[in-house]
Design a protein around this motif. Structure first.
Motif, mmCIF file in Angstrom:
data_model
loop_
_atom_site.group_PDB
_atom_site.id
_atom_site.type_symbol
_atom_site.label_atom_id
_atom_site.label_comp_id
_atom_site.label_asym_id
_atom_site.label_seq_id
_atom_site.Cartn_x
_atom_site.Cartn_y
_atom_site.Cartn_z
ATOM 1 N N UNK A 26 -15.117 -13.061 -0.419
ATOM 2 C CA UNK A 26 -15.884 -14.156 0.184
ATOM 3 C C UNK A 26 -16.320 -13.759 1.589
ATOM 4 N N UNK A 27 -17.412 -14.351 2.106
ATOM 5 C CA UNK A 27 -17.818 -14.060 3.490
ATOM 6 C C UNK A 27 -16.850 -14.643 4.501
ATOM 7 N N UNK A 28 -16.099 -15.679 4.083
ATOM 8 C CA UNK A 28 -15.125 -16.322 4.955
ATOM 9 C C UNK A 28 -14.542 -17.520 4.238
ATOM 10 N N UNK A 29 -13.493 -18.092 4.792
ATOM 11 C CA UNK A 29 -12.850 -19.268 4.201
ATOM 12 C C UNK A 29 -12.517 -20.251 5.315
ATOM 13 N N UNK A 30 -12.458 -21.523 5.005
ATOM 14 C CA UNK A 30 -12.086 -22.509 6.022
ATOM 15 C C UNK A 30 -10.585 -22.491 6.281
ATOM 16 N N UNK A 31 -10.197 -22.901 7.458
ATOM 17 C CA UNK A 31 -8.776 -22.996 7.784
ATOM 18 C C UNK A 31 -8.111 -23.985 6.834
ATOM 19 N N UNK A 46 -17.204 -10.136 2.611
ATOM 20 C CA UNK A 46 -18.509 -9.696 2.136
ATOM 21 C C UNK A 46 -19.390 -9.202 3.272
ATOM 22 N N UNK A 47 -18.832 -9.169 4.479
ATOM 23 C CA UNK A 47 -19.558 -8.675 5.638
ATOM 24 C C UNK A 47 -18.750 -7.581 6.319
ATOM 25 N N UNK A 48 -19.417 -6.842 7.206
ATOM 26 C CA UNK A 48 -18.716 -5.787 7.940
ATOM 27 C C UNK A 48 -17.771 -6.364 8.980
ATOM 28 N N UNK A 49 -18.138 -7.480 9.568
ATOM 29 C CA UNK A 49 -17.302 -8.121 10.577
ATOM 30 C C UNK A 49 -16.267 -9.033 9.938
ATOM 31 N N UNK A 50 -15.066 -9.030 10.483
ATOM 32 C CA UNK A 50 -13.994 -9.889 9.964
ATOM 33 C C UNK A 50 -13.437 -10.794 11.062
ATOM 34 N N UNK A 56 -8.598 -17.164 11.942
ATOM 35 C CA UNK A 56 -7.936 -18.231 11.200
ATOM 36 C C UNK A 56 -6.518 -18.439 11.716
ATOM 37 N N UNK A 57 -6.124 -19.661 12.004
ATOM 38 C CA UNK A 57 -4.765 -19.900 12.516
ATOM 39 C C UNK A 57 -3.687 -19.732 11.464
ATOM 40 N N UNK A 58 -4.088 -19.749 10.185
ATOM 41 C CA UNK A 58 -3.108 -19.661 9.106
ATOM 42 C C UNK A 58 -3.321 -18.417 8.240
ATOM 43 N N UNK A 59 -3.867 -17.364 8.829
ATOM 44 C CA UNK A 59 -4.045 -16.112 8.083
ATOM 45 C C UNK A 59 -2.671 -15.501 7.799
ATOM 46 N N UNK A 60 -2.305 -15.337 6.529
ATOM 47 C CA UNK A 60 -0.990 -14.778 6.206
ATOM 48 C C UNK A 60 -0.816 -13.363 6.768
ATOM 49 N N UNK A 61 0.319 -13.093 7.333
ATOM 50 C CA UNK A 61 0.566 -11.797 7.966
ATOM 51 C C UNK A 61 0.595 -10.664 6.952
ATOM 52 N N UNK A 62 0.952 -10.967 5.709
ATOM 53 C CA UNK A 62 1.072 -9.917 4.695
ATOM 54 C C UNK A 62 -0.176 -9.800 3.822
ATOM 55 N N UNK A 63 -1.248 -10.494 4.177
ATOM 56 C CA UNK A 63 -2.474 -10.430 3.375
ATOM 57 C C UNK A 63 -3.265 -9.170 3.725
ATOM 58 N N UNK A 64 -3.627 -8.392 2.706
ATOM 59 C CA UNK A 64 -4.471 -7.223 2.931
ATOM 60 C C UNK A 64 -5.916 -7.690 3.053
ATOM 61 N N UNK A 65 -6.538 -7.370 4.188
ATOM 62 C CA UNK A 65 -7.911 -7.788 4.468
ATOM 63 C C UNK A 65 -8.795 -6.568 4.630
ATOM 64 N N UNK A 66 -9.854 -6.477 3.840
ATOM 65 C CA UNK A 66 -10.782 -5.356 3.925
ATOM 66 C C UNK A 66 -12.195 -5.884 4.173
ATOM 67 N N UNK A 67 -13.017 -5.034 4.800
ATOM 68 C CA UNK A 67 -14.386 -5.449 5.127
ATOM 69 C C UNK A 67 -15.398 -4.696 4.257
ATOM 70 N N UNK A 68 -16.655 -5.062 4.396
ATOM 71 C CA UNK A 68 -17.718 -4.472 3.575
ATOM 72 C C UNK A 68 -18.562 -3.497 4.378
ATOM 73 N N UNK A 69 -17.951 -2.840 5.327
ATOM 74 C CA UNK A 69 -18.695 -1.901 6.170
ATOM 75 C C UNK A 69 -19.308 -0.792 5.320
ATOM 76 N N UNK A 70 -20.591 -0.577 5.505
ATOM 77 C CA UNK A 70 -21.292 0.475 4.778
ATOM 78 C C UNK A 70 -22.077 -0.004 3.570
ATOM 79 N N UNK A 71 -21.790 -1.223 3.114
ATOM 80 C CA UNK A 71 -22.474 -1.700 1.901
ATOM 81 C C UNK A 71 -23.892 -2.178 2.181
ATOM 82 N N UNK A 72 -24.226 -2.394 3.453
ATOM 83 C CA UNK A 72 -25.558 -2.912 3.784
ATOM 84 C C UNK A 72 -26.422 -1.870 4.515
#
Length: 231
Positions: A26-31, A46-50, A56-72
């Motif tokens: 997703x491009x982002x999610x609501x808190x 879905x974007x290069x910037x994260x 997000x104040x409730x972003x889980x510490x163990x969540x793997x987060x990857x960006x879409x750098x290079x796809x555009x």
């Protein structure tokens, strides 16, 4: 009642699906959403910037987060060049005249010999520079960690944004939010000075708003441009 039942069923199905989701794109999610996704292990932006995700104040510490750098790096530079031609050539005027069956002679400004300033010389900026160079444009820009870039005459640190703005006929904004905040004190006065196409007859300065994160500097300028009628 039928609509309410259908909507209720859809919401229930969505809640159930989110609870089962292990990977999300997703491009982002609501808190407040991520804590309800107990099985989520990977989020693909879905974007290069994260920046939005990291804020997000409730972003889980163990969540793997990857960006879409290079796809555009193919589609976005092409769209940017299309935008550059759109603001330099009277295509909109010609199309409007055509609809009214009118012939009005217009004189477009050439891109050859003009200077394109790119604020944020990443992968997309470098590709735009290559394309702009093919049209005999001079390209300069800024980068957080300056290094020689093919087809770019001068690469300066963000702190020297004012030097790039002073030399540019066109400015392309490709700054992530964090760097954009650093350049904002320099960018706003420049934009106010050149806010009209007719401010300088011999040097039309156009700001192309292309920002990975749609907030910060570009959000404010875009809102200002909308109030001015989209110019």
């Amino acid at each position: 009642m039928a609509w309410s039942a259908s909507a209720g069923e859809a919401v229930a199905a969505l809640v159930l699906q989110l609870a089962r989701t292990e990977a999300l794109m997703a491009p982002g999610v609501p808190a407040g959403l991520l804590p309800s996704m107990k099985k989520l292990r990977w989020a693909q932006s879905m974007t290069a910037g994260v920046e939005g995700w990291l804020a997000l104040p409730d972003l889980p510490a163990d969540l793997m987060l990857t960006c879409a750098r290079g796809t555009h790096t193919e589609s976005m530079p092409e769209n940017i060049m299309a935008g550059l031609f759109y603001v330099a050539k009277p295509y909109a005027v010609a199309a409007a005249n055509q609809k009214q069956s009118k012939w009005v002679h217009t004189v477009p400004q050439p891109l050859t010999g003009k200077t394109l300033g790119i604020l944020g010389l990443g992968a997309i900026g470098a590709e735009v520079a290559r394309m702009a160079k093919a049209f005999n444009m001079r390209v300069i820009g800024t980068k957080r960690r300056p290094e020689p870039t093919e087809c770019v005459e001068a690469v300066l640190p963000t702190e020297r944004t004012d030097e790039v703005l002073a030399q540019s006929d066109f400015v392309l904004l490709l700054l992530p939010l964090a760097v954009g905040q650093l350049a904002r004190p320099l960018l706003w006065p420049w934009f106010q000075q050149h806010r009209s196409w007719t401010d300088k007859i011999d040097r039309a300065v156009i700001l192309l708003l292309v920002l990975v994160f749609p907030g910060g500097i570009s959000g404010g300028i875009a809102a200002w441009m909308k109030r001015r009628g989209g110019r």
